[in-house]
Design a protein around this motif. Structure first.
Motif, PDB file in Angstrom:
ATOM      1  N   ILE A 166       0.836  -1.207   0.000  1.00 37.55           N
ATOM      2  CA  ILE A 166       0.000   0.000   0.000  1.00 37.55           C
ATOM      3  C   ILE A 166       0.867   1.252   0.000  1.00 37.55           C
ATOM      4  O   ILE A 166       0.606   2.207  -0.745  1.00 37.55           O
ATOM      5  N   LEU A 167       1.918   1.247   0.809  1.00 39.31           N
ATOM      6  CA  LEU A 167       2.824   2.401   0.831  1.00 39.31           C
ATOM      7  C   LEU A 167       3.464   2.619  -0.537  1.00 39.31           C
ATOM      8  O   LEU A 167       3.623   3.755  -0.993  1.00 39.31           O
ATOM      9  N   LYS A 168       3.827   1.531  -1.206  1.00 38.05           N
ATOM     10  CA  LYS A 168       4.429   1.632  -2.544  1.00 38.05           C
ATOM     11  C   LYS A 168       3.442   2.250  -3.526  1.00 38.05           C
ATOM     12  O   LYS A 168       3.797   3.148  -4.298  1.00 38.05           O
ATOM     13  N   TYR A 169       2.192   1.772  -3.497  1.00 36.58           N
ATOM     14  CA  TYR A 169       1.188   2.301  -4.416  1.00 36.58           C
ATOM     15  C   TYR A 169       0.879   3.771  -4.121  1.00 36.58           C
ATOM     16  O   TYR A 169       0.672   4.568  -5.043  1.00 36.58           O
ATOM     17  N   LYS A 170       0.868   4.134  -2.843  1.00 37.21           N
ATOM     18  CA  LYS A 170       0.607   5.529  -2.485  1.00 37.21           C
ATOM     19  C   LYS A 170       1.745   6.436  -2.949  1.00 37.21           C
ATOM     20  O   LYS A 170       1.516   7.560  -3.404  1.00 37.21           O
ATOM     21  N   GLU A 171       2.971   5.953  -2.830  1.00 38.23           N
ATOM     22  CA  GLU A 171       4.101   6.741  -3.303  1.00 38.23           C
ATOM     23  C   GLU A 171       4.064   6.872  -4.822  1.00 38.23           C
ATOM     24  O   GLU A 171       4.391   7.927  -5.378  1.00 38.23           O
ATOM     25  N   ASN A 172       3.645   5.814  -5.507  1.00 45.02           N
ATOM     26  CA  ASN A 172       3.486   5.896  -6.956  1.00 45.02           C
ATOM     27  C   ASN A 172       2.392   6.887  -7.333  1.00 45.02           C
ATOM     28  O   ASN A 172       2.507   7.602  -8.345  1.00 45.02           O
ATOM     29  N   ALA A 173       1.324   6.932  -6.531  1.00 42.71           N
ATOM     30  CA  ALA A 173       0.265   7.928  -6.761  1.00 42.71           C
ATOM     31  C   ALA A 173       0.820   9.332  -6.571  1.00 42.71           C
ATOM     32  O   ALA A 173       0.466  10.259  -7.318  1.00 42.71           O
ATOM     33  N   ASN A 174       1.689   9.494  -5.580  1.00 43.47           N
ATOM     34  CA  ASN A 174       2.313  10.797  -5.346  1.00 43.47           C
ATOM     35  C   ASN A 174       3.102  11.243  -6.575  1.00 43.47           C
ATOM     36  O   ASN A 174       3.006  12.395  -7.010  1.00 43.47           O
ATOM     37  N   LYS A 175       3.859  10.337  -7.163  1.00 46.86           N
ATOM     38  CA  LYS A 175       4.628  10.666  -8.364  1.00 46.86           C
ATOM     39  C   LYS A 175       3.703  10.933  -9.551  1.00 46.86           C
ATOM     40  O   LYS A 175       3.917  11.864 -10.336  1.00 46.86           O
ATOM     41  N   THR A 176       2.668  10.097  -9.676  1.00 44.75           N
ATOM     42  CA  THR A 176       1.745  10.214 -10.808  1.00 44.75           C
ATOM     43  C   THR A 176       0.917  11.485 -10.731  1.00 44.75           C
ATOM     44  O   THR A 176       0.564  12.075 -11.761  1.00 44.75           O
ATOM     45  N   ALA A 177       0.622  11.935  -9.508  1.00 46.82           N
ATOM     46  CA  ALA A 177      -0.169  13.152  -9.336  1.00 46.82           C
ATOM     47  C   ALA A 177       0.529  14.361  -9.937  1.00 46.82           C
ATOM     48  O   ALA A 177      -0.120  15.349 -10.304  1.00 46.82           O
ATOM     49  N   ARG A 178       1.836  14.280 -10.058  1.00 46.65           N
ATOM     50  CA  ARG A 178       2.591  15.396 -10.644  1.00 46.65           C
ATOM     51  C   ARG A 178       2.583  15.359 -12.176  1.00 46.65           C
ATOM     52  O   ARG A 178       3.038  16.289 -12.829  1.00 46.65           O
ATOM     53  N   ILE A 179       2.063  14.238 -12.708  1.00 44.23           N
ATOM     54  CA  ILE A 179       1.993  14.065 -14.162  1.00 44.23           C
ATOM     55  C   ILE A 179       0.565  14.217 -14.661  1.00 44.23           C
ATOM     56  O   ILE A 179       0.308  14.934 -15.638  1.00 44.23           O
ATOM     57  N   LEU A 180      -0.375  13.523 -13.993  1.00 45.52           N
ATOM     58  CA  LEU A 180      -1.774  13.532 -14.406  1.00 45.52           C
ATOM     59  C   LEU A 180      -2.553  14.543 -13.574  1.00 45.52           C
ATOM     60  O   LEU A 180      -3.180  14.211 -12.580  1.00 45.52           O
ATOM     61  N   ASN A 181      -2.485  15.797 -13.978  1.00 49.58           N
ATOM     62  CA  ASN A 181      -3.232  16.849 -13.292  1.00 49.58           C
ATOM     63  C   ASN A 181      -3.667  17.897 -14.296  1.00 49.58           C
ATOM     64  O   ASN A 181      -3.215  17.906 -15.447  1.00 49.58           O
ATOM     65  N   ALA A 182      -4.544  18.771 -13.870  1.00 52.05           N
ATOM     66  CA  ALA A 182      -5.163  19.737 -14.789  1.00 52.05           C
ATOM     67  C   ALA A 182      -4.138  20.675 -15.416  1.00 52.05           C
ATOM     68  O   ALA A 182      -4.256  21.047 -16.586  1.00 52.05           O
ATOM     69  N   GLU A 183      -3.130  21.059 -14.644  1.00 47.89           N
ATOM     70  CA  GLU A 183      -2.137  21.978 -15.187  1.00 47.89           C
ATOM     71  C   GLU A 183      -1.360  21.332 -16.341  1.00 47.89           C
ATOM     72  O   GLU A 183      -1.181  21.944 -17.396  1.00 47.89           O
TER      73      GLU A 183
END
Length: 198
Positions: A166-183
């Motif tokens: 779960i920690l690994k997936y959450k950290e991957n979400a953290n990285k992905t959030a910087r790529i897949l966002n409205a900006e």
């Protein structure tokens, strides 16, 4: 949606004895929300599920879901929050879940807002084999994909998860959030418009 400050989210912490799942959205019968509630009969005791559902004109269905949730100690139905609060509120959870069978073509091919809200909230993601969402989950290693849309299948995948997973997936979400966002996506749209406009 705009990228939020990761440091303001308590999502770096996972209690291995209390793993919290959340699902939010419309309480519509075609989404088979009851499957996610039923799933909680088959998961380990460490899991709990909170549902934040928007009532529709299907009042009897909403009442059915309420009754099912009351029958289980590991399920709660919570009041909805405003759109602006969805991501900060969700950040207190560990896993965002979307187990919705393809009862319509739109649901089969859906890539819903909540999927990206889960990412922005830095959650691990648990989905059924919905092709468009599964493509992103696999590409960015965001979580688990059940073999089918049954409660038992998703419970089986959840029960395999460790705290480290779960920690690994959450950290991957953290990285992905910087790529897949409205900006970032907005920059692509502007570039296309500029290209078309010459």
């Amino acid at each position: 949606m705009k990228e939020l400050d990761w440091t303001s989210f308590p999502t770096h912490f996972v209690d291995s004895k209390k793993i919290k799942l959340i699902h939010h959205g419309m309480a519509s019968p075609d989404r088979c929300i009851q499957n996610m509630i039923e799933m909680m009969r088959y998961v380990d005791s460490r899991f709990s599920l909170d549902l934040m559902l928007v009532p529709t004109y299907h009042k009897e269905y909403f009442a059915q879901l309420e009754a099912m949730a009351k029958d289980l100690d590991n399920v709660r139905m919570l009041p909805i929050v405003s759109f602006e609060e969805i991501i900060p509120f969700s950040a207190q959870y560990d896993i965002g879940i979307f187990l919705v069978p393809p009862t319509t073509y739109n649901l089969k091919m859906c890539l819903p807002n909540k999927f990206f809200e889960f990412i922005q909230a830095r959650l691990a993601i648990a989905i059924g084999p919905s092709p468009e969402m599964a493509r992103y989950v696999k590409e960015y290693h965001l979580g688990i994909i059940a073999k089918d849309f049954t409660p038992q299948s998703m419970a089986q995948e959840l029960n395999k998860l460790t705290k480290q997973d779960i920690l690994k997936y959450k950290e991957n979400a953290n990285k992905t959030a910087r790529i897949l966002n409205a900006e970032k996506e907005g920059e692509k749209i502007l570039a296309l418009l500029e290209k078309v406009a010459g």
